[in-house]
Motif scaffolding. Sequence first.
Motif, PDB file in Angstrom:
ATOM      1  N   GLU A  36       0.785  -1.124   0.164  1.00  0.00           N
ATOM      2  CA  GLU A  36      -0.050  -0.080   0.047  1.00  0.00           C
ATOM      3  C   GLU A  36       0.726   1.352  -0.135  1.00  0.00           C
ATOM      4  OE1 GLU A  36      -2.341   3.411   0.647  1.00  0.00           O
ATOM      5  OE2 GLU A  36      -2.857   1.254  -0.254  1.00  0.00           O
ATOM      6  N   GLY A  37       0.549   2.141  -0.786  1.00  0.00           N
ATOM      7  CA  GLY A  37       1.336   3.292  -0.898  1.00  0.00           C
ATOM      8  C   GLY A  37       0.575   4.574  -1.651  1.00  0.00           C
ATOM      9  N   SER A  38      -0.744   4.631  -1.450  1.00  0.00           N
ATOM     10  CA  SER A  38      -1.543   5.369  -2.267  1.00  0.00           C
ATOM     11  C   SER A  38      -1.599   7.115  -1.592  1.00  0.00           C
ATOM     12  CB  SER A  38      -2.987   5.089  -2.219  1.00  0.00           C
ATOM     13  OG  SER A  38      -3.752   4.997  -0.851  1.00  0.00           O
ATOM     14  N   ALA A  39      -1.026   7.185  -0.329  1.00  0.00           N
ATOM     15  CA  ALA A  39      -1.026   8.429   0.114  1.00  0.00           C
ATOM     16  C   ALA A  39       0.221   8.761   0.953  1.00  0.00           C
ATOM     17  CB  ALA A  39      -2.206   8.779   1.113  1.00  0.00           C
ATOM     18  N   ASN A  40       0.532   9.103   2.107  1.00  0.00           N
ATOM     19  CA  ASN A  40       1.488   9.589   2.800  1.00  0.00           C
ATOM     20  C   ASN A  40       2.080   8.152   3.661  1.00  0.00           C
ATOM     21  OD1 ASN A  40      -0.504   9.621   4.888  1.00  0.00           O
ATOM     22  ND2 ASN A  40       0.896  11.208   6.030  1.00  0.00           N
ATOM     23  N   LYS A  41       1.452   7.237   3.500  1.00  0.00           N
ATOM     24  CA  LYS A  41       1.917   5.968   4.093  1.00  0.00           C
ATOM     25  C   LYS A  41       2.155   4.856   3.224  1.00  0.00           C
ATOM     26  CE  LYS A  41      -0.936   6.936   8.186  1.00  0.00           C
ATOM     27  NZ  LYS A  41      -1.324   8.374   7.721  1.00  0.00           N
ATOM     28  N   VAL A  42       3.406   3.958   3.642  1.00  0.00           N
ATOM     29  CA  VAL A  42       3.812   2.934   2.931  1.00  0.00           C
ATOM     30  C   VAL A  42       3.752   1.770   3.668  1.00  0.00           C
ATOM     31  CG1 VAL A  42       6.053   3.680   3.013  1.00  0.00           C
ATOM     32  CG2 VAL A  42       5.466   2.189   1.268  1.00  0.00           C
ATOM     33  N   ALA A  43       3.207   0.783   3.185  1.00  0.00           N
ATOM     34  CA  ALA A  43       3.097  -0.538   4.139  1.00  0.00           C
ATOM     35  C   ALA A  43       3.079  -1.636   3.393  1.00  0.00           C
ATOM     36  CB  ALA A  43       1.563  -0.481   4.727  1.00  0.00           C
ATOM     37  N   VAL A  44       3.392  -2.903   4.105  1.00  0.00           N
ATOM     38  CA  VAL A  44       3.582  -4.045   3.344  1.00  0.00           C
ATOM     39  C   VAL A  44       2.970  -4.953   4.452  1.00  0.00           C
ATOM     40  CG1 VAL A  44       4.964  -5.782   2.468  1.00  0.00           C
ATOM     41  CG2 VAL A  44       5.665  -3.537   2.380  1.00  0.00           C
ATOM     42  N   GLY A  45       2.086  -5.822   4.108  1.00  0.00           N
ATOM     43  CA  GLY A  45       1.448  -6.710   4.927  1.00  0.00           C
ATOM     44  C   GLY A  45       1.346  -8.312   4.551  1.00  0.00           C
ATOM     45  N   VAL A  46       1.314  -9.145   5.313  1.00  0.00           N
ATOM     46  CA  VAL A  46       1.362 -10.570   4.998  1.00  0.00           C
ATOM     47  C   VAL A  46      -0.014 -11.183   5.647  1.00  0.00           C
ATOM     48  CG1 VAL A  46       2.313 -13.083   4.844  1.00  0.00           C
ATOM     49  CG2 VAL A  46       3.920 -10.975   4.626  1.00  0.00           C
ATOM     50  N   VAL A  47      -0.981 -11.830   4.586  1.00  0.00           N
ATOM     51  CA  VAL A  47      -1.943 -12.421   5.184  1.00  0.00           C
ATOM     52  C   VAL A  47      -2.401 -13.617   4.660  1.00  0.00           C
ATOM     53  CG1 VAL A  47      -4.544 -11.803   5.522  1.00  0.00           C
ATOM     54  CG2 VAL A  47      -2.780  -9.923   5.565  1.00  0.00           C
ATOM     55  N   SER A  48      -3.291 -14.386   5.315  1.00  0.00           N
ATOM     56  CA  SER A  48      -3.577 -15.757   4.619  1.00  0.00           C
ATOM     57  C   SER A  48      -5.000 -15.524   4.147  1.00  0.00           C
ATOM     58  CB  SER A  48      -3.580 -16.928   5.705  1.00  0.00           C
ATOM     59  OG  SER A  48      -4.643 -16.772   6.794  1.00  0.00           O
ATOM     60  N   HIS A  49      -5.493 -16.529   3.142  1.00  0.00           N
ATOM     61  CA  HIS A  49      -6.785 -16.418   2.666  1.00  0.00           C
ATOM     62  C   HIS A  49      -7.806 -16.722   3.740  1.00  0.00           C
ATOM     63  CE1 HIS A  49      -6.827 -20.893   2.500  1.00  0.00           C
ATOM     64  NE2 HIS A  49      -7.852 -20.699   2.464  1.00  0.00           N
ATOM     65  N   THR A  50      -7.551 -17.290   4.823  1.00  0.00           N
ATOM     66  CA  THR A  50      -8.294 -17.330   6.069  1.00  0.00           C
ATOM     67  C   THR A  50      -8.430 -16.260   7.118  1.00  0.00           C
ATOM     68  OG1 THR A  50      -6.407 -18.405   7.337  1.00  0.00           O
ATOM     69  CG2 THR A  50      -7.956 -19.760   6.074  1.00  0.00           C
ATOM     70  N   GLY A  51      -7.736 -14.977   6.863  1.00  0.00           N
ATOM     71  CA  GLY A  51      -7.713 -14.037   7.315  1.00  0.00           C
ATOM     72  C   GLY A  51      -6.883 -13.626   8.571  1.00  0.00           C
ATOM     73  N   ASP A  52      -5.885 -14.734   8.704  1.00  0.00           N
ATOM     74  CA  ASP A  52      -4.787 -14.506   9.679  1.00  0.00           C
ATOM     75  C   ASP A  52      -3.823 -13.467   9.056  1.00  0.00           C
ATOM     76  OD1 ASP A  52      -5.870 -16.496  11.369  1.00  0.00           O
ATOM     77  OD2 ASP A  52      -4.797 -18.111  10.060  1.00  0.00           O
ATOM     78  N   ILE A  53      -3.499 -12.511  10.135  1.00  0.00           N
ATOM     79  CA  ILE A  53      -2.537 -11.193   9.601  1.00  0.00           C
ATOM     80  C   ILE A  53      -1.193 -11.724  10.348  1.00  0.00           C
ATOM     81  CG2 ILE A  53      -1.958  -8.979  10.067  1.00  0.00           C
ATOM     82  CD1 ILE A  53      -5.149  -8.644  10.218  1.00  0.00           C
ATOM     83  N   LEU A  54      -0.212 -12.173   9.620  1.00  0.00           N
ATOM     84  CA  LEU A  54       1.074 -12.389  10.095  1.00  0.00           C
ATOM     85  C   LEU A  54       2.133 -11.285  10.307  1.00  0.00           C
ATOM     86  CD1 LEU A  54       1.667 -15.544   7.789  1.00  0.00           C
ATOM     87  CD2 LEU A  54       0.329 -15.395   9.899  1.00  0.00           C
ATOM     88  N   SER A  55       1.881 -10.365   9.531  1.00  0.00           N
ATOM     89  CA  SER A  55       2.770  -9.190   9.729  1.00  0.00           C
ATOM     90  C   SER A  55       2.133  -8.073   9.060  1.00  0.00           C
ATOM     91  CB  SER A  55       4.111  -9.148   9.098  1.00  0.00           C
ATOM     92  OG  SER A  55       4.097  -9.537   7.791  1.00  0.00           O
ATOM     93  N   ASN A  56       2.351  -6.747   9.400  1.00  0.00           N
ATOM     94  CA  ASN A  56       1.710  -5.559   8.856  1.00  0.00           C
ATOM     95  C   ASN A  56       2.366  -4.260   9.185  1.00  0.00           C
ATOM     96  OD1 ASN A  56      -0.373  -4.344   7.381  1.00  0.00           O
ATOM     97  ND2 ASN A  56      -1.620  -3.946   9.217  1.00  0.00           N
TER      98      ASN A  56
END
Length: 366
Positions: A36-56
């Motif tokens: 994600e980088g559409s505005a003033n924040k740049v971010a990278v996340g790892v997520v499973s298709h079951t909705g588990d958020i591993l990093s953000n």
Amino acid sequence: RGDSLTRFAFANKRAMGGGGKAYVKPRGVKLAMGFEGSANKVAVGVVSHTGDILSNPRKTYITPPGTGFLPRETAEHHRQVILDIVQQALDEAGIAPSDLDCLCYTKGPGMGAPLVSVAVVVRMLSQIWKKPIVPVNHCVGHIEMGRVVCGAMDPVVLYVSGGNTQVIAYNERRYRIFGETIDIAVGNCLDRFAREIGLSNDPSPGYNIEQLAKKGTKYIDMPYTVKGMDISLSGIETFAKSEARTKIDAGECTAADLCYSLQETIFAMLVEITERTMAHCNANDVLIVGGVGCNVRLQEMMRVMVGERGGKLYATDDRYCIDNGAMIAYAGILAFMEGQSATMAETICTQRYRTDDVLVTWRKDK
């Protein structure tokens, strides 16, 4: 920068997770990395298709008080830090690039130069790691993140951020926009007023307005502009700035009074058009997403209205309301599980990409 790319060439090197252990990918689970980088924040996340958020992880480009962020400088910030954030996301998730099934990026809407700066990185990593790419609508990313984090099934969605203000409900494979701003977004209105009174941009202008508003004791009447299902905010912004220029120094009110009054008036407008959408859709629940959705006062006002209608309010904190990589990863993996991906030539960015442009193939409920 070429030297820094070499660390990503080894796709089978597994990082240690936040708990000091490597992630063991369960059989049948798909993983996505979102950018994600559409505005003033740049971010990278790892997520499973079951909705588990591993990093953000994410980083914010913060400018001096009284100033905003410009596209070129924002894009340069993203270019300087994004590879470190990619590494951080891998480390916190405890995975290797080979564990990933797809890479997802924000196609739009947003600021052109920052969007492109992130998309270029995704194209590069896609070729190094040999992973398919999934373009994601930023607004849909917010919605799906809110739904999975809160467990909201089919709520009316109030999406409020620096660039968007929409009331949305799902029907027939589209997130339909029932009401929206006809000029500027809520977050943009608040940011401009914060610049007028010299508030800091750290951590964000909206947050600092929220804190200052708690000290306000005097309500000042401001323009209340609801036009059917839509609202207008340019007038109240101009009025609030004019009041600040003439009445603060004269001792007729304080900056806190103006922040309090501005919030109360704008949020009342949002509650009104949200309730009207609920009545139209025969819905009871509301989900607030987007950066302004972190505002506790907005949540309080919405909760009162929703409670009177016998429904439930769903809202998250700044981890998931504010732009983040996990929301792009999750919306992307949902589309990927439906067979969607893009060729390299199709990995474009666009500043105009409405929420209802997206065919929501992964929802089967109605």
